[in-house]
Write an enzyme that holds these catalytic residues in place. Structure first.
Site, PDB file in Angstrom:
ATOM      1  N   SER A   1      -3.343 -16.401  -7.654  1.00 38.40           N
ATOM      2  CA  SER A   1      -2.706 -17.368  -6.759  1.00 38.40           C
ATOM      3  C   SER A   1      -2.987 -18.794  -7.188  1.00 38.40           C
ATOM      4  O   SER A   1      -2.141 -19.671  -7.018  1.00 38.40           O
ATOM      5  CB  SER A   1      -3.161 -17.142  -5.307  1.00 38.40           C
ATOM      6  OG  SER A   1      -4.560 -17.317  -5.189  1.00 38.40           O
ATOM      7  N   GLU A   2      -4.181 -19.053  -7.787  1.00 36.37           N
ATOM      8  CA  GLU A   2      -4.487 -20.405  -8.262  1.00 36.37           C
ATOM      9  C   GLU A   2      -5.334 -20.350  -9.531  1.00 36.37           C
ATOM     10  O   GLU A   2      -6.226 -19.516  -9.666  1.00 36.37           O
ATOM     11  CB  GLU A   2      -5.277 -21.210  -7.218  1.00 36.37           C
ATOM     12  CG  GLU A   2      -4.619 -21.325  -5.865  1.00 36.37           C
ATOM     13  CD  GLU A   2      -3.473 -22.306  -5.796  1.00 36.37           C
ATOM     14  OE1 GLU A   2      -3.290 -23.075  -6.772  1.00 36.37           O
ATOM     15  OE2 GLU A   2      -2.774 -22.300  -4.773  1.00 36.37           O
ATOM     16  N   THR A   3      -5.034 -21.285 -10.422  1.00 35.01           N
ATOM     17  CA  THR A   3      -5.914 -21.600 -11.547  1.00 35.01           C
ATOM     18  C   THR A   3      -6.297 -23.059 -11.427  1.00 35.01           C
ATOM     19  O   THR A   3      -5.432 -23.927 -11.278  1.00 35.01           O
ATOM     20  CB  THR A   3      -5.220 -21.357 -12.893  1.00 35.01           C
ATOM     21  OG1 THR A   3      -4.921 -19.961 -13.033  1.00 35.01           O
ATOM     22  CG2 THR A   3      -6.108 -21.790 -14.061  1.00 35.01           C
TER      23      THR A   3
END
Length: 262
Positions: free
Chosen positions: A45-47
Site C-alpha cells: 500500500s505504501e513505499t
C-alpha cells in the site's frame, strides 16, 4: 545502482500483522518515474523513501499508483528502520514532507513509537447516493477531510461484516474512504478503502487517524482514545488529540531486508 530496502509491519508487535510498508533510504532523490516504479514493483500500500538532511529527515510516500500527501504507517516503519537498523541516535526523529510539513516520531517507554501529525480539518456533509451506493448497510453520517471521506455506521459489527462495492467506492472523489463506528471494547473501529489510489483496502492507516481522532474525541468527549482498524490483518493504535496535533502510537517489526538493483 544498488539500493537497500526494508519491509516493516507497522502498528503490530508481530510479523504478518499490522500494515506492511517498504522503506528505501536514499542519498538524493531519484526521478519521480523511478520512485513510482519501485513502489509499483513492491506492490504494497505504501513505499516510503527518505533522505537524511542535517538534523531532519526528508520523506515521501508512494502507493503503487501515485505519490500521496501523508502516510502514517510508512512513517512509523521509516522511524523503526532508522532507530533499529540505520544507526539513528536519539529518541526523536524530525521528519519533513513538502506535502505535509513538519512531522516527528518519538520512542516511548513501552517500546512503541509515537507519531506527531497535524490534525485534519473535517466538515460534516450531506449524505448523498454516491456515499450510500457502495455499502450495505448504509452509513448514517458523512464528513469530508483534506484527503478522505469519513462515513459513520451504527456499530462495530457492521464495520467488520460490511458489504461493499469497490468500483462504486472508486467513484467517490477522495484519496480514500474511511468507514468507522464506536467500538465495543475500544473507543472506535475503522476500515480504509482506497481503490482510487491503487489500495483496495489498507490494513492499518495511520493518516486516517488524523481525521478519526478529532472526530471521535468530540463525539466521546475525551482526548485519549484506543482504536482498532479491523481489516483482515488488523492493527492497534493509541491516539491523543492535543490542539491542532494528533499523537498516534504503535509498534513495528522488521520482516525483510534486501537490495534493489537498478
Amino acid at each position: 545502482m544498488e539500493l537497500k530496502i526494508y519491509q516493516v509491519d507497522a502498528f503490530t508487535d508481530h510479523v504478518f500483522g499490522g500494515n506492511p510498508a517498504a522503506v528505501v533510504p536514499l542519498t538524493t532523490w531519484l526521478d519521480n518515474d523511478t520512485l513510482q516504479k519501485i513502489a509499483l514493483e513492491n506492490n504494497l500500500s505504501e513505499t516510503a523513501f527518505y533522505i537524511i538532511d542535517g538534523e531532519r529527515v526528508l520523506i515521501r510516500w508512494f502507493t503503487p499508483s501515485i505519490e500521496v500527501d501523508l502516510c502514517g504507517h510508512a512513517t512509523l516503519a521509516t522511524a523503526h528502520v532508522l532507530f533499529e537498523h540505520e544507526g539513528f541516535e536519539g529518541d526523536n526523529i524530525s521528519f519533513f514532507s513538502d506535502r505535509s510539513g513538519k512531522l516527528s516520531v518519538s520512542k516511548k517507554g513501552d517500546g512503541s513509537l509515537e507519531l506527531d501529525f497535524p490534525t485534519d480539518q473535517l466538515e460534516k456533509v450531506d449524505m448523498t447516493p454516491t456515499f450510500t451506493a457502495p455499502f450495505q448497510p448504509v452509513p448514517v453520517e458523512a464528513y469530508k477531510g483534506k484527503s478522505d471521506v469519513i462515513l459513520i455506521f451504527e456499530n462495530e459489527r457492521i464495520i467488520r461484516t460490511l458489504h461493499y462495492d469497490l468500483h462504486k467506492i472508486s467513484l467517490i472523489k477522495a484519496r480514500g474512504v474511511i468507514v468507522t463506528a464506536k467500538g465495543d471494547e475500544v473507543d472506535f473501529v475503522s476500515r480504509f478503502f482506497g481503490p482510487m489510489v491503487g489500495v483496495p483496502e489498507d490494513p492499518v492507516t495511520g493518516s486516517a487517524h488524523t481525521s478519526l481522532t478529532p472526530l471521535w474525541a468530540e463525539k466521546l468527549n475525551k482526548e485519549k482514545l484506543n482504536a482498532l482498524q479491523v481489516s483482515h490483518r488488523g492493527g492497534v493504535l493509541e491516539c491523543e488529540l492535543k490542539g491542532d496535533r494528533v499523537f498516534i502510537s504503535g509498534k513495528a517489526i522488521t520482516y525483510l531486508i534486501g537490495n534493489i538493483f537498478l
